[in-house]
Design a protein around this motif. Structure first.
Motif, PDB file in Angstrom:
ATOM      1  N   GLN A   1      -7.829   1.192  -3.462  1.00  0.00           N
ATOM      2  CA  GLN A   1      -8.453   1.664  -3.173  1.00  0.00           C
ATOM      3  C   GLN A   1      -9.581   1.756  -3.920  1.00  0.00           C
ATOM      4  O   GLN A   1      -9.838   1.955  -4.776  1.00  0.00           O
ATOM      5  CB  GLN A   1      -7.980   3.622  -3.316  1.00  0.00           C
ATOM      6  CG  GLN A   1      -8.877   4.762  -2.189  1.00  0.00           C
ATOM      7  CD  GLN A   1      -8.058   5.475  -2.425  1.00  0.00           C
ATOM      8  OE1 GLN A   1      -7.062   6.120  -3.309  1.00  0.00           O
ATOM      9  NE2 GLN A   1      -8.363   6.840  -1.898  1.00  0.00           N
TER      10      GLN A   1
ATOM     11  N   ILE B   1       1.049  -1.755   0.186  1.00  0.00           N
ATOM     12  CA  ILE B   1      -0.006   0.096   0.285  1.00  0.00           C
ATOM     13  C   ILE B   1       1.017   1.371   0.202  1.00  0.00           C
ATOM     14  O   ILE B   1       0.366   2.456  -0.554  1.00  0.00           O
ATOM     15  CB  ILE B   1      -0.679  -0.440   1.094  1.00  0.00           C
ATOM     16  CG1 ILE B   1      -2.117  -1.423   1.050  1.00  0.00           C
ATOM     17  CG2 ILE B   1      -1.418   1.056   1.475  1.00  0.00           C
ATOM     18  CD1 ILE B   1      -2.783  -1.138   2.065  1.00  0.00           C
TER      19      ILE B   1
ATOM     20  N   HIS C   1      -8.563   0.789   2.109  1.00  0.00           N
ATOM     21  CA  HIS C   1      -8.035  -0.146   0.602  1.00  0.00           C
ATOM     22  C   HIS C   1      -9.582  -1.411   0.706  1.00  0.00           C
ATOM     23  O   HIS C   1      -9.004  -2.147   2.192  1.00  0.00           O
ATOM     24  CB  HIS C   1      -7.248  -0.424   0.781  1.00  0.00           C
ATOM     25  CG  HIS C   1      -5.938   1.226  -0.172  1.00  0.00           C
ATOM     26  ND1 HIS C   1      -5.391   0.694  -0.995  1.00  0.00           N
ATOM     27  CD2 HIS C   1      -5.751   1.633   0.520  1.00  0.00           C
ATOM     28  CE1 HIS C   1      -5.378   1.794  -1.516  1.00  0.00           C
ATOM     29  NE2 HIS C   1      -5.182   2.962  -0.588  1.00  0.00           N
TER      30      HIS C   1
END
Length: 593
Positions: free
Chosen positions: A280, A260, A287
């Motif tokens: 996202q 991420i 997320h």
């Protein structure tokens, strides 16, 4: 060399055979060595390629699952946010004591909440954090949210606006009233002068999302996680949702965090142990993550490759046996060699057939995607035609107009799928072609109904992603139809008089301009007219009409900026959309529809 017509046991060959035996043995030795190297190389290549295909396939399935889960979560959050806005609007203008005593307001909120099974309850807290109304019970039980993260976020929001401000997704908590694991989606309530008034929120049930993740058909038992983007606080985790409810789900591991941080908008990462696909959820600060262990993927690959490894081992043993036999009986060397060459050709042909079948499967997959888009287009066109026929059949002109508008919206979506069926790359479509054809159809439909409008296009060749094509096409359809219906007052041309027909034939001044071009990393689409303009007190953000609500919602869904400008005369609607994925055209094409 033995002649084909000669038998290996011919007495005339004994002298020649004894003379040539060392050369034949050396040749057999070299051939045996080359055969072993060939088998080892083929086995290694096939093993490496099949392993990479297995891992890539698992990675693609994880990415597809993340895309589906992100779309699902976006729809859920959008629906929950609409309910929060509804609660804020219904409570506006009332005192908190009136809100706390209003059973009618409680009934309205409870009826709306019942339509969304993934929501636990609706909550209204005053400026001190005290709970004033909740759909859990009436009257509301005592509860103080002044120490909750969501309440502190809205109370100290440095850029508050009037009415309802930006939404906030809180961490996973145990509800003080319901005593259940949940998390909040909330908005700030403000006084007319901008002062903090309180908070409107809904609680989302993590078990609902966990149940959906559990039903998703992804092999190798992945771990599915929904987490907040800012602090990576886990909201939902499957498997693991049922165990340890009070302690909360297990936090994300290091591979998830690294993935991420490396690509905040979404992507896929892989190391020696796991595959991590994440995305996202539209414009929401959350997320969706699908984590897949490589061990079961490789175990499945080993089971798949085992027959081929056995075949390679058998071929190696056969080659060894043939080599030993060739050393002992030189006269049979040619037959062994021919047999070996035949086997090698057979193995090579088998590999070529396998590769050909793979290419055919990929081509079939592409054909299937085109056929799916073609059938979706046909089905949507049938729906559009049925709506149009029903609109012509009903006696109520207003209902007929609504049905015809619905048919045009369905047709706008069908046109997107028609382009997907035609283009080579189904991930992007030429939106300029779509917009040109849409405007032609709308102008033709308007003129056939007696309108005196003239559409002018100024578009660049632009390709947009498939994810953005449908909402952007619906936006174009709504803006152009809004201008056609409301930009100009009825004129003699629309009333059917002789003067009006003459004005219509000459073109008139009822011009509607549609423009599309890319400016760096911004895609801009505008619809302008020189008509009567908007009323001075008109607020398009709070309009109750379906068309304006769709324009507002679709703009938010795309993350686009919508501006409305009175140009005196007329009005201009402009959509600005971040544009980073599709290829930009260089030359502007001007088209008069």
């Amino acid at each position: 060399m033995l002649l084909p017509a000669q038998r290996p046991d011919d007495p005339m060959m004994d002298g020649a055979q004894s003379f040539r035996t060392p050369r034949l043995e050396a040749a057999i030795g070299w051939l045996a060595a080359c055969g072993f190297l060939f088998l080892a190389a083929v086995t290694a290549i096939v093993g490496v390629q099949s392993r990479e295909r297995a891992v890539s396939g698992a990675q693609d399935r994880a990415q597809s699952a993340v895309r589906v889960l992100a779309e699902h979560a976006a729809r859920l959050f959008d629906a929950a946010d609409l309910l929060v806005e509804y609660a804020a609007q219904e409570s506006a203008g009332r005192s908190w004591d009136e809100i706390a005593r209003s059973h009618g307001l409680w009934d309205k909120l409870n009826a709306q909440r019942a339509r969304l099974p993934f929501l636990d309850a609706v909550w209204l807290n005053d400026g001190s954090g005290l709970l004033r109304l909740t759909t859990v019970a009436f009257p509301a039980p005592h509860s103080d949210a002044s120490d909750r993260e969501a309440f502190l976020f809205h109370r100290h929001d440095p850029t508050p606006g009037s009415g309802v401000d930006r939404p906030h997704i809180g961490p996973r908590i145990i509800g003080r009233v319901t005593n259940r694991a949940t998390f909040l989606l909330s908005r700030r309530l403000s006084e007319p002068d901008g002062r903090f008034r309180g908070m409107a929120s809904v609680t989302i049930d993590p078990s609902y999302l966990s149940g959906f993740y559990k039903e998703l058909d992804v092999p190798h038992e992945p771990v599915t996680i929904l987490l907040r983007a800012n602090d990576l606080d886990v909201l939902v985790r499957e498997p693991g949702e049922a165990a340890g409810m009070e302690a909360g789900p297990i936090p994300p591991n290091d591979p998830v965090r690294r993935a991420i941080m490396a690509a905040p908008a979404g992507g896929v990462a892989r190391d020696d142990a796991v595959i991590v696909a994440h995305r996202q959820v539209d414009s929401w600060p959350v997320h969706v993550v699908v984590q897949l262990e490589l061990a079961p993927v490789l175990a499945s690959w080993r089971r798949l490759i085992a027959p081929y490894a056995g075949l390679a081992a058998a071929a190696a043993l056969a080659l060894a046996a043939l080599s030993i036999f060739g050393f002992r009986q030189a006269r049979a060397a040619r037959r062994v060699q021919r047999d070996l060459e035949w086997r090698v050709r057979e193995r090579t042909a088998s590999l070529e057939r396998t590769i050909g079948e793979r290419d055919a499967a990929l081509a079939q997959k592409d054909l299937l995607m085109r056929e799916v888009n073609h059938r979706i287009k046909n089905s949507l066109q049938v729906v559009s035609s049925l709506l149009g026929l029903q609109g012509q059949a009903v006696g109520d002109p207003r209902l007929s107009g609504h049905l015809l508008e619905a048919g045009r919206r369905v047709q706008a979506i069908a046109d997107i799928h028609r382009l997907l069926y035609r283009v080579d790359d189904i991930h992007f479509i030429p939106f300029h072609d779509y917009l040109t054809e849409l405007c032609r159809e709308l102008e033709h439909s308007a003129q056939s109904e007696g309108g005196g409008w003239r559409l002018e296009l100024a578009v660049e060749p632009v390709e947009v992603s498939t994810d953005h094509a449908v909402p952007l096409g619906l936006l174009a359809n709504e803006l152009v139809m809004n201008a056609i219906k409301h930009a100009y007052r009825p004129t003699p041309a629309t009333l059917g008089s002789a003067a009006g027909r003459q004005e219509k034939e000459s073109g008139g001044d009822n011009m509607i301009a549609v423009a599309l071009h890319a400016d760096g990393d911004i895609l801009r689409m505008s619809v302008c007219d020189r008509g009567i303009g908007l009323p001075a007190d008109f607020d398009w953000r709070r309009s109750r009409s379906l068309g304006m609500r769709m324009i507002h919602t679709l703009s938010k869904q795309l993350g686009a900026t919508l501006t409305v400008e009175n140009t005196d005369p007329g009005v201009c609607f402009t959509i600005r959309l971040p544009y980073r994925t599709a290829g930009n055209g260089r030359n502007t094409r001007h088209t008069g529809v």
